[in-house]
Design an enzyme around this catalytic site. Structure first.
Site, PDB file in Angstrom:
ATOM      1  N   HIS A 184       0.807  -1.213   0.000  1.00  0.00           N
ATOM      2  CA  HIS A 184       0.000   0.000   0.000  1.00  0.00           C
ATOM      3  C   HIS A 184       0.846   1.271   0.000  1.00  0.00           C
ATOM      4  O   HIS A 184       0.385   2.329  -0.431  1.00  0.00           O
ATOM      5  CB  HIS A 184      -0.929   0.022   1.213  1.00  0.00           C
ATOM      6  CG  HIS A 184      -2.088  -0.898   1.088  1.00  0.00           C
ATOM      7  ND1 HIS A 184      -1.990  -2.255   1.302  1.00  0.00           N
ATOM      8  CD2 HIS A 184      -3.393  -0.674   0.765  1.00  0.00           C
ATOM      9  CE1 HIS A 184      -3.178  -2.815   1.123  1.00  0.00           C
ATOM     10  NE2 HIS A 184      -4.042  -1.885   0.794  1.00  0.00           N
ATOM     11  N   TYR A 252      -2.088   5.169   0.280  1.00  0.00           N
ATOM     12  CA  TYR A 252      -2.144   5.413  -1.163  1.00  0.00           C
ATOM     13  C   TYR A 252      -1.628   6.831  -1.470  1.00  0.00           C
ATOM     14  O   TYR A 252      -1.741   7.732  -0.634  1.00  0.00           O
ATOM     15  CB  TYR A 252      -3.557   5.272  -1.741  1.00  0.00           C
ATOM     16  CG  TYR A 252      -4.159   3.897  -1.613  1.00  0.00           C
ATOM     17  CD1 TYR A 252      -3.690   2.837  -2.379  1.00  0.00           C
ATOM     18  CD2 TYR A 252      -5.218   3.654  -0.742  1.00  0.00           C
ATOM     19  CE1 TYR A 252      -4.249   1.578  -2.273  1.00  0.00           C
ATOM     20  CE2 TYR A 252      -5.783   2.394  -0.622  1.00  0.00           C
ATOM     21  CZ  TYR A 252      -5.292   1.362  -1.385  1.00  0.00           C
ATOM     22  OH  TYR A 252      -5.844   0.124  -1.264  1.00  0.00           O
TER      23      TYR A 252
END
Length: 551
Positions: A184, A252
C-alpha cells in the site's frame, strides 16, 4: 510515546485537569466522565455507539479503542479531552490489547525463477508495480518499492543512456519487525519548479503509537506511516530530508504538478473507512498546505456495522484540470472483506479546476465538499453497478479523441472480468462501451497467426504518425510476450492491423505490466516494464530499441 496536541484552555484541578509541565493532563475519572457525557449526547441521533458498546465479535477493549477513534474523528470536540488524558502515555498504557499481528514476516526466497536480463532493479517484493516516474528535460526519475518496502530512486539520462543510483530515499515502517510485505505504501515522485525532488511513501494507516487519527473514523490497524522526504539539493538523489507536513495515517498516493508549478498530492486519510483528501504545495514552497477533504465516510443508518466510503483515482488531463473517478466501497467495522470483489461498486466522475480549486461534476455543477455516498449518488454517478448486478473493481479517467471526458471501469460478474467505458452524451451517462482503441484492432504474429488477447499496445513516438508499437500478449503456448509490432494497415473507418516485427522476450508463467514514459507532447519515448514470474520481479526500461540495464 504517542504524540498529542497541547491544550491551551484554562481549567482547574477540581474539573479534573492537572498541571503537568506546560500542558494540562486530564485525570482518568474526569476523562471517563466527559467521554460518557459525549457518548450520551450524540447517541440520540447516532446508533454507532450502541453497536460498538454491545458488539461481542471482539473483546470489549478492542471495541473501546474503535469507539474512541470513531468519536475522535466524527466529533472533534472529543479530541482535546482524549489528548489531555493520553498525553505521554504509550498505546499499551491506554488499551489492554495484544500486540499487533501483521505477519507473517517476509522471507528471502531460496531461489529465483529465471527471467530475462536487462533489468535495472534488485528483486522486488510485494504486488506487481511499475514504480512512479517523472521525465524532466533529459532526465527520467524512477522511484519504486524495494527491499522491505523501502523507497529507492534512480535516474536515467535519455541522451547519454547513463544511470545514477539507485539510492535509498527513506525508511518505511511497513514490513518491518516481523510484518508481512505490504504494497500500500508504494512511493511516488514529484519534481518541483526549483528542481527539488519530493518522494512520498510508506503509508497504510499509521502506527498505533501515532495515537488516534483526527481525520478518520477508522483505527490505524494496518500499520505503516506515510512520510514525505525532499532532496537536500535540486536534482540530487544522494540525500533526502524528512518533512512533517502530511498525515502519518495516510494510505495510497498520487501527485501531479500543474502548469503554474503547484503540486497536488492525493491520498486516503487512513485505512478503509477514511476520507480521501488532497494536499496542495504552492510553487516555490517545499511543504504542503493543510489538507482538503474530498469525501467523507458515512455509517449505514440501517446497520451501523456497515460504512459507506470511496476509492478515488485522479489523473491530470490539462494544465489546470485533474479528473477524478471513484467507486463506492461498502465496508464494515468487523474488517470482513469478500476478496473476490471487495464490495466495490458503481463508478463516479468529477473534475478539479486547479485555477480556482473548485470541484465540478460532468454537468459543470459546482460540488460541495466533502462528498458522501448520498451526494456522489446524486451528483456524480456515471454507472450503477448494483442495478447491473455487477461490481466495479476499479475506475480510471479517460480523455477521448474529440477532447471529451469519459471513464473506464472494471466490470466483474459471474465468470467475467473486463474493462469497459462509460460516456456522457446528450445530458446522460451510458455504459458498457468498449475501451478506446480496442475495437477493429488486430495483432498477428510474425508468422501471420492471430493473437486473441492483446494485453497492451502502446504506439512508440507520435501517436498519429508512428507505425511502431510495443505490445504485450500471450502466445499460443501461454507465454507472456513483449514484442515490437509494425502497423500494416490503417483504414478510414479506424480499423488497424498490426503484425509482430520482433519478439523481445517470451516468459512462461509470467505477468507483464507496462507503463509508458511520455514527453511534454504526450508521445511515448520509453516504457517501464515489470516482469514477474513467481517470486522473481524486476523493473526494466525500454528505450531507443533496447532494455537499458543499470550496470
Amino acid at each position: 510515546m504517542i504524540k498529542k496536541i497541547k491544550l491551551s484552555i484554562v481549567a482547574t484541578v477540581s474539573a479534573g485537569l492537572l498541571v503537568s509541565g506546560m500542558s494540562w493532563a486530564l485525570s482518568e475519572e474526569a476523562f471517563f466522565e466527559k467521554r460518557t457525557a459525549l457518548i450520551i449526547k450524540h447517541s440520540h441521533q447516532d446508533v454507532t455507539f450502541d453497536m460498538m458498546q454491545n458488539e461481542q465479535s471482539f473483546s470489549r477493549e478492542y471495541w473501546r479503542w474503535r469507539l474512541d477513534q470513531y468519536l475522535y474523528g466524527q466529533y472533534p470536540e472529543y479530541q482535546p479531552i482524549y489528548d489531555a488524558y493520553t498525553e505521554g502515555k504509550k498505546f499499551g498504557e491506554i488499551y489492554a490489547l495484544p500486540e499487533e499481528n501483521l505477519g507473517p514476516a517476509w522471507q528471502e526466497p531460496a531461489s529465483l525463477p529465471d527471467i530475462p536480463q536487462g533489468y535495472f532493479t534488485d528483486n522486488l517484493p510485494g504486488n506487481t508495480h511499475t514504480g512512479w516516474h517523472k521525465l524532466i528535460g533529459d532526465t527520467l526519475y524512477i522511484v519504486y518499492q524495494g527491499h522491505l518496502t523501502d523507497p529507492y530512486v534512480a535516474s536515467y539520462n535519455v541522451k547519454t543512456h547513463k544511470w545514477s543510483g539507485p539510492f535509498k530515499a527513506g525508511h518505511s515502517t511497513l514490513s518491518k519487525n516481523d510484518r508481512k510485505i505490504d504494497s500500500h505504501g508504494r512511493p511516488i515522485i514529484e519534481v518541483d519548479s526549483q528542481g527539488y525532488i519530493h518522494i512520498v511513501f510508506g503509508g497504510h494507516g499509521g502506527e498505533r503509537e501515532d495515537g488516534l487519527n483526527p481525520m478518520s473514523i477508522d483505527t490505524p490497524h494496518a500499520g505503516g506511516r506515510m512520510l514525505h522526504v525532499v532532496s537536500a539539493k535540486p536534482h540530487d538523489l544522494t540525500k533526502f530530508i524528512e518533512k512533517d507536513d502530511i498525515s502519518p495515517f495516510a494510505s495510497y498516493a498520487k501527485s501531479y504538478r500543474m502548469a503554474n508549478g503547484d503540486i497536488y498530492f492525493f491520498t486516503r486519510a487512513g485505512t478503509h473507512k477514511s476520507p480521501w483528501l488532497y494536499y496542495k504545495m504552492k510553487r516555490g514552497s517545499q511543504t504542503f498546505e493543510a489538507p482538503v477533504k474530498i469525501t467523507w465516510p458515512t455509517v449505514n443508518v440501517n446497520d451501523p456495522m456497515l460504512v459507506d466510503t470511496h476509492y478515488i483515482n485522479p489523473v491530470k488531463v490539462s494544465d489546470t484540470e485533474i479528473v477524478i473517478t471513484s467507486l463506492w466501497h461498502a465496508c464494515n467495522f468487523k474488517e470482513v472483506h469478500d476478496k473476490t470483489h471487495y464490495n466495490r461498486l458503481n463508478a463516479y466522475f468529477m473534475r478539479l479546476d486547479t485555477s480556482t480549486d473548485t470541484f465540478y461534476n460532468i454537468k459543470n455543477e459546482k460540488l460541495t465538499l466533502p462528498l458522501t455516498l448520498a451526494s456522489t449518488n446524486q451528483y456524480t454517478l456515471a454507472y450503477d453497478s448494483q442495478k447491473a448486478k455487477e461490481t466495479s473493481f476499479g475506475t480510471r479517467p479517460l480523455v477521448l479523441d474529440d477532447g471529451s471526458y469519459a471513464l473506464a471501469y472494471e466490470a466483474r460478474g459471474e465468470g467475467y472480468r473486463e474493462w469497459r467505458m462509460a460516456r456522457f452524451n446528450d445530458g446522460e451517462w451510458s455504459h458498457g462501451h468498449p475501451m478506446p482503441g480496442t475495437v477493429n484492432r488486430t495483432l498477428s504474429t510474425k508468422e501471420g497467426k492471430g493473437v486473441k488477447s492483446v494485453q497492451h499496445l502502446n504506439v512508440l513516438g507520435d501517436e498519429a504518425s508512428s507505425s511502431r508499437a510495443a505490445v504485450v500478449y500471450r502466445d499460443t503456448e501461454g507465454q507472456s510476450t513483449f514484442a515490437i509490432a509494425k502497423r500494416v494497415s490503417k483504414q478510414k473507418d479506424g480499423n488497424q492491423n498490426w503484425q509482430v516485427e520482433e519478439v523481445v522476450f517470451a516468459v512462461p508463467q509470467a505477468k507483464l505490466r507496462v507503463e509508458p514514459v511520455l514527453d511534454e507532447s504526450g508521445n511515448t519515448v520509453a516504457l517501464v516494464v515489470n516482469v514477474r514470474r513467481g517470486v522473481s520481479q524486476r523493473l526494466y526500461l525500454w528505450h531507443k530499441g533496447a532494455f537499458r540495464a543499470n550496470h
